[in-house]
Design a protein around this motif. Sequence first.
Motif, PDB file in Angstrom:
ATOM      1  N   ILE A  41      14.659  28.228 -11.368  1.00 17.97           N
ATOM      2  CA  ILE A  41      15.360  27.191 -10.617  1.00 17.97           C
ATOM      3  C   ILE A  41      16.873  27.247 -10.815  1.00 17.97           C
ATOM      4  N   PHE A  42      17.348  28.011 -11.827  1.00 15.36           N
ATOM      5  CA  PHE A  42      18.781  28.076 -12.067  1.00 15.36           C
ATOM      6  C   PHE A  42      19.097  29.300 -12.914  1.00 15.36           C
ATOM      7  N   VAL A  43      20.170  30.009 -12.580  1.00 12.60           N
ATOM      8  CA  VAL A  43      20.660  31.141 -13.365  1.00 12.60           C
ATOM      9  C   VAL A  43      22.101  30.827 -13.746  1.00 12.60           C
ATOM     10  N   GLU A  44      22.391  30.855 -15.047  1.00 10.03           N
ATOM     11  CA  GLU A  44      23.750  30.623 -15.539  1.00 10.03           C
ATOM     12  C   GLU A  44      24.245  31.898 -16.190  1.00 10.03           C
ATOM     13  N   LEU A  45      25.396  32.394 -15.731  1.00 14.53           N
ATOM     14  CA  LEU A  45      25.963  33.629 -16.258  1.00 14.53           C
ATOM     15  C   LEU A  45      27.365  33.358 -16.792  1.00 14.53           C
ATOM     16  N   GLU A  46      27.702  34.021 -17.888  1.00 16.00           N
ATOM     17  CA  GLU A  46      29.023  33.864 -18.495  1.00 16.00           C
ATOM     18  C   GLU A  46      30.084  34.497 -17.583  1.00 16.00           C
ATOM     19  N   PRO A  47      31.369  34.202 -17.848  1.00 19.51           N
ATOM     20  CA  PRO A  47      32.437  34.644 -16.939  1.00 19.51           C
ATOM     21  C   PRO A  47      32.559  36.155 -16.779  1.00 19.51           C
ATOM     22  N   VAL A  48      33.008  36.551 -15.585  1.00 22.04           N
ATOM     23  CA  VAL A  48      33.345  37.940 -15.290  1.00 22.04           C
ATOM     24  C   VAL A  48      34.554  38.321 -16.142  1.00 22.04           C
ATOM     25  N   ASP A  49      34.678  39.598 -16.445  1.00 26.32           N
ATOM     26  CA  ASP A  49      35.753  40.170 -17.258  1.00 26.32           C
ATOM     27  C   ASP A  49      35.621  39.852 -18.741  1.00 26.32           C
ATOM     28  N   GLU A  50      34.500  39.281 -19.159  1.00 24.07           N
ATOM     29  CA  GLU A  50      34.244  39.040 -20.580  1.00 24.07           C
ATOM     30  C   GLU A  50      33.551  40.262 -21.167  1.00 24.07           C
ATOM     31  N   ALA A  51      33.932  40.627 -22.385  1.00 23.41           N
ATOM     32  CA  ALA A  51      33.293  41.738 -23.092  1.00 23.41           C
ATOM     33  C   ALA A  51      32.232  41.179 -24.040  1.00 23.41           C
ATOM     34  N   TYR A  52      31.122  41.878 -24.131  1.00 24.13           N
ATOM     35  CA  TYR A  52      30.004  41.465 -24.978  1.00 24.13           C
ATOM     36  C   TYR A  52      29.516  42.649 -25.789  1.00 24.13           C
ATOM     37  N   GLY A  53      29.058  42.362 -26.993  1.00 23.55           N
ATOM     38  CA  GLY A  53      28.409  43.369 -27.810  1.00 23.55           C
ATOM     39  C   GLY A  53      26.932  43.438 -27.456  1.00 23.55           C
ATOM     40  N   LYS A  54      26.315  44.515 -27.853  1.00 26.49           N
ATOM     41  CA  LYS A  54      24.883  44.687 -27.635  1.00 26.49           C
ATOM     42  C   LYS A  54      24.138  43.510 -28.265  1.00 26.49           C
ATOM     43  N   ASP A  55      23.173  42.963 -27.536  1.00 25.43           N
ATOM     44  CA  ASP A  55      22.308  41.853 -27.950  1.00 25.43           C
ATOM     45  C   ASP A  55      22.984  40.482 -27.944  1.00 25.43           C
ATOM     46  N   GLU A  56      24.244  40.378 -27.497  1.00 18.30           N
ATOM     47  CA  GLU A  56      24.873  39.065 -27.359  1.00 18.30           C
ATOM     48  C   GLU A  56      24.358  38.375 -26.103  1.00 18.30           C
ATOM     49  N   VAL A  57      24.322  37.055 -26.130  1.00 17.35           N
ATOM     50  CA  VAL A  57      23.867  36.271 -24.978  1.00 17.35           C
ATOM     51  C   VAL A  57      24.948  36.284 -23.908  1.00 17.35           C
ATOM     52  N   PHE A  58      24.537  36.633 -22.669  1.00 18.47           N
ATOM     53  CA  PHE A  58      25.502  36.638 -21.558  1.00 18.47           C
ATOM     54  C   PHE A  58      25.119  35.648 -20.464  1.00 18.47           C
ATOM     55  N   GLY A  59      24.128  34.831 -20.726  1.00 15.76           N
ATOM     56  CA  GLY A  59      23.720  33.829 -19.747  1.00 15.76           C
ATOM     57  C   GLY A  59      22.339  33.310 -20.072  1.00 15.76           C
ATOM     58  N   SER A  60      21.795  32.540 -19.133  1.00 12.89           N
ATOM     59  CA  SER A  60      20.448  32.012 -19.305  1.00 12.89           C
ATOM     60  C   SER A  60      19.783  31.833 -17.949  1.00 12.89           C
ATOM     61  N   VAL A  61      18.462  31.782 -18.011  1.00 10.43           N
ATOM     62  CA  VAL A  61      17.644  31.564 -16.825  1.00 10.43           C
ATOM     63  C   VAL A  61      16.826  30.311 -17.091  1.00 10.43           C
ATOM     64  N   GLU A  62      16.893  29.368 -16.159  1.00 10.03           N
ATOM     65  CA  GLU A  62      16.114  28.144 -16.290  1.00 10.03           C
ATOM     66  C   GLU A  62      14.957  28.184 -15.296  1.00 10.03           C
ATOM     67  N   ALA A  63      13.782  27.961 -15.818  1.00 10.00           N
ATOM     68  CA  ALA A  63      12.575  27.921 -14.996  1.00 10.00           C
ATOM     69  C   ALA A  63      11.919  26.567 -15.182  1.00 10.00           C
ATOM     70  N   VAL A  64      10.896  26.307 -14.397  1.00  5.74           N
ATOM     71  CA  VAL A  64      10.171  25.059 -14.509  1.00  5.74           C
ATOM     72  C   VAL A  64       9.607  24.909 -15.927  1.00  5.74           C
ATOM     73  N   LYS A  65       9.145  26.015 -16.510  1.00 10.49           N
ATOM     74  CA  LYS A  65       8.509  25.997 -17.827  1.00 10.49           C
ATOM     75  C   LYS A  65       9.481  25.985 -18.997  1.00 10.49           C
ATOM     76  N   VAL A 103      23.863  41.023 -13.341  1.00 12.59           N
ATOM     77  CA  VAL A 103      25.263  41.419 -13.527  1.00 12.59           C
ATOM     78  C   VAL A 103      25.410  42.935 -13.448  1.00 12.59           C
ATOM     79  N   LYS A 104      26.644  43.354 -13.169  1.00 14.84           N
ATOM     80  CA  LYS A 104      27.033  44.759 -13.298  1.00 14.84           C
ATOM     81  C   LYS A 104      28.019  44.813 -14.461  1.00 14.84           C
ATOM     82  N   ILE A 105      27.849  45.827 -15.302  1.00 17.80           N
ATOM     83  CA  ILE A 105      28.602  45.937 -16.549  1.00 17.80           C
ATOM     84  C   ILE A 105      29.240  47.312 -16.650  1.00 17.80           C
ATOM     85  N   ARG A 106      30.481  47.343 -17.143  1.00 15.51           N
ATOM     86  CA  ARG A 106      31.117  48.621 -17.497  1.00 15.51           C
ATOM     87  C   ARG A 106      30.821  48.854 -18.971  1.00 15.51           C
ATOM     88  N   LEU A 107      30.158  49.978 -19.260  1.00 19.37           N
ATOM     89  CA  LEU A 107      29.751  50.306 -20.619  1.00 19.37           C
ATOM     90  C   LEU A 107      30.947  50.538 -21.537  1.00 19.37           C
TER      91      LEU A 107
END
Length: 127
Positions: A41-65, A103-107
């Motif tokens: 029901i909802f997808v929340e993604l962190e801002p564009v142009d942000e750098a993240y390390g492997k396994d860091e949270v970059f957003g969340s998905v909200e479902a009914v459950k 998302v699309k990510i530059r490695l």
Amino acid sequence: MSSPASLSYTKNHEWVRVEDDSRVITVGITDYAQAELGDIIFVELEPVDEAYGKDEVFGSVEAVKAVSDLFMPVSGTVLVHNERLEDNPELVNSDPYGKGWMVKIRLSDPSELADLLSADDYADLVG
């Protein structure tokens, strides 16, 4: 549940597609993950142009459950979000490997791609 052989996978149920420019990848959640979550029901993604390390949270998905965090499969910088998910989060359910991408990510470190699971290994993981 489908797991296309052309993609790579994480133990956290994200998929990775290496684009033509091998330093850019597309990331989404797997068919298995969307099915387990139920109706998105909802997808929340962190801002564009942000750098993240492997396994860091970059957003969340909200479902009914439940609400589930999205984990960065490799280190990199978010180049673009799938803006269609703002008005149509259900695309994650109906087309997780196509129109439901996140998302699309530059490695930062392409060698991290070697740590991802093959489709067969992912299928073994989810049973």
